[in-house]
Scaffold this active site. Structure first.
Site, PDB file in Angstrom:
ATOM      1  N   GLY A   1      -0.145  -1.688   6.528  1.00 51.87           N
ATOM      2  CA  GLY A   1       0.091  -2.867   7.366  1.00 51.87           C
ATOM      3  C   GLY A   1      -0.958  -3.930   7.131  1.00 51.87           C
TER       4      GLY A   1
ATOM      5  N   ARG B   1     -11.596 -10.250  -1.449  1.00 50.99           N
ATOM      6  CA  ARG B   1     -11.165  -9.598  -0.200  1.00 50.99           C
ATOM      7  C   ARG B   1     -10.752  -8.147  -0.462  1.00 50.99           C
ATOM      8  NH1 ARG B   1      -6.254  -6.931   1.630  1.00 50.99           N
ATOM      9  NH2 ARG B   1      -6.103  -7.239   3.869  1.00 50.99           N
ATOM     10  N   VAL B   2     -11.203  -7.262   0.402  1.00 51.67           N
ATOM     11  CA  VAL B   2     -10.804  -5.853   0.347  1.00 51.67           C
ATOM     12  C   VAL B   2     -10.255  -5.470   1.712  1.00 51.67           C
ATOM     13  CG1 VAL B   2     -11.621  -3.475   0.080  1.00 51.67           C
ATOM     14  CG2 VAL B   2     -12.505  -5.267  -1.420  1.00 51.67           C
ATOM     15  N   GLY B   3      -9.139  -4.783   1.739  1.00 51.04           N
ATOM     16  CA  GLY B   3      -8.523  -4.369   2.995  1.00 51.04           C
ATOM     17  C   GLY B   3      -8.907  -2.964   3.398  1.00 51.04           C
ATOM     18  N   ASP B   4      -8.047  -2.333   4.150  1.00 53.68           N
ATOM     19  CA  ASP B   4      -8.376  -1.023   4.718  1.00 53.68           C
ATOM     20  C   ASP B   4      -8.195   0.144   3.744  1.00 53.68           C
ATOM     21  OD1 ASP B   4      -5.595  -1.374   4.744  1.00 53.68           O
ATOM     22  OD2 ASP B   4      -5.337   0.041   6.396  1.00 53.68           O
TER      23      ASP B   4
ATOM     24  N   GLY C   1      -4.210  -4.924   6.808  1.00 53.02           N
ATOM     25  CA  GLY C   1      -5.491  -4.260   6.585  1.00 53.02           C
ATOM     26  C   GLY C   1      -6.669  -4.983   7.185  1.00 53.02           C
TER      27      GLY C   1
ATOM     28  N   THR D   1       0.828  -1.205   0.000  1.00 52.19           N
ATOM     29  CA  THR D   1       0.000   0.000   0.000  1.00 52.19           C
ATOM     30  C   THR D   1       0.861   1.254   0.000  1.00 52.19           C
ATOM     31  OG1 THR D   1      -1.686  -1.112   1.296  1.00 52.19           O
ATOM     32  CG2 THR D   1      -1.744   1.285   1.289  1.00 52.19           C
TER      33      THR D   1
END
Lengths: 137, 191
Positions: A53, A29-32, A55, A1
């Site tokens: 980091g 999947r989707v992170g922060d 997520g 990121t």
């Protein structure tokens, strides 16, 4: 990121994030990173924050929002990042970092887990070139 | 004039410089906006093949494909534009800015985010490369490790084996799964 915070000549602030996410993630999947308040958050007359980091863990705590809220209370950027990271509860070792910038150009960072976390800053009053800043986690 | 500054979570100097060059262009007296600066920095990182956590050709998922997430937030208007799990479009942060500037929405996801991007003139290109494909092959040869699935919930066991995975039927009456099914039956339980 990558997470970026900018303060322009007109006093406006923005944050941007971009990522390809975790390697070998479950499809969908989707992170922060694309979640406001998680991967990044900014309020013009206060400041902004961005996260990097783990997520999956970090997005549950809206850490960037927390940092900006601490900045709103007058807490400095480094301490704001430290306090937000302390809110994360994890039984396992985890990796995460926060970087913050106030609307007055003050910046700071804090991290957990990384052995070698570095972020970069460029401003006219710090040599007019990109500075790499190492942070002890 | 406000102090001009740009901060980036990683020591990607070229990306930071790209954003700086928007905020304080050397060949112009006109200063750029913070939104364009953060997008320029992110775009630089998305185009840089040496950065392995941003942009095309990295972080393949279980199926071996790269998908991109990006977000842009304007601290003045509190508007946000974001895309998530977007295939086929390399300029993720630019598309996020397009969501912010040209729509009243906040987040577009999946193939339909790519459709939106195409409608804004972005050219579709595969995000997979030989590098990301090789990473995926290597993962498969390593019995699909590391793996984000929890061991007891799947057959075959994701700790030791690759998929395709299906629900572990012997675990179906566990309290956790019962709870999940009850939640799914709640017609009001949606966004």
């Amino acid at each position: 990121t990558i997470g970026v915070i900018a303060l322009d000549a007109y006093g406006s602030m923005a944050v941007g994030t971009s990522t390809s996410g975790s390697t070998y993630k479950i499809p969908g999947r989707v992170g922060d990173s694309p979640i406001p308040g998680a991967g990044g958050y900014v309020v013009d007359n206060i400041g902004g924050a961005v996260a990097t980091g783990d997520g999956d863990l970090m997005m549950r705590y809206l850490l960037s929002f927390q940092v900006v809220d601490y900045l709103r209370q007058g807490i400095g950027p480094t301490e704001a990042c430290k306090r937000a990271l302390r809110s994360v509860r994890s039984k396992e070792e985890w990796y995460g970092a926060l970087v913050a910038l106030t609307n007055r150009g003050e910046y700071g960072s804090a991290c957990v887990g990384f052995t070698d976390f570095k972020y970069s800053v460029r401003a006219s009053w710090i040599g007019n070139q990109t500075n790499i800043i190492a942070v002890s986690c | 004039q406000s102090p001009i500054i740009i901060v980036n979570t990683w020591p990607f100097s070229n990306a930071t410089d790209a954003g700086w060059n928007v905020l304080s262009p050397s060949n112009s007296t006109l200063f750029g906006s913070s939104i364009d600066a953060v997008v320029a920095a992110c775009t630089n990182a998305e185009d840089d093949p040496n950065i392995e956590s941003v942009g095309y050709g990295c972080s393949p998922d279980e199926n071996g494909h790269t998908l991109l997430d990006a977000m842009v937030m304007d601290g003045k208007t509190m508007e946000v534009g974001a895309v998530a799990s977007m295939p086929d479009i390399r300029q993720a942060s630019q598309v996020a800015r397009d969501v912010l500037l040209s729509t009243k929405h906040t987040l577009l996801v999946g193939p339909l985010a790519a459709e939106f991007a195409k409608s804004r003139g972005y050219k579709p290109t595969s995000l997979d490369t030989s590098k990301s494909h090789n990473l995926w092959i290597k993962w498969q040869k390593n019995n699909c490790q590391p793996n984000f699935r929890k061991s007891a919930d799947w057959v075959p066991d994701p700790v030791t084996s690759c998929g395709p995975y299906r629900t572990n039927v012997s675990d179906i009456n566990s309290p956790k799964l019962k709870d999940q099914r009850i939640k799914k039956l709640d017609i009001n339980n949606h966004d």
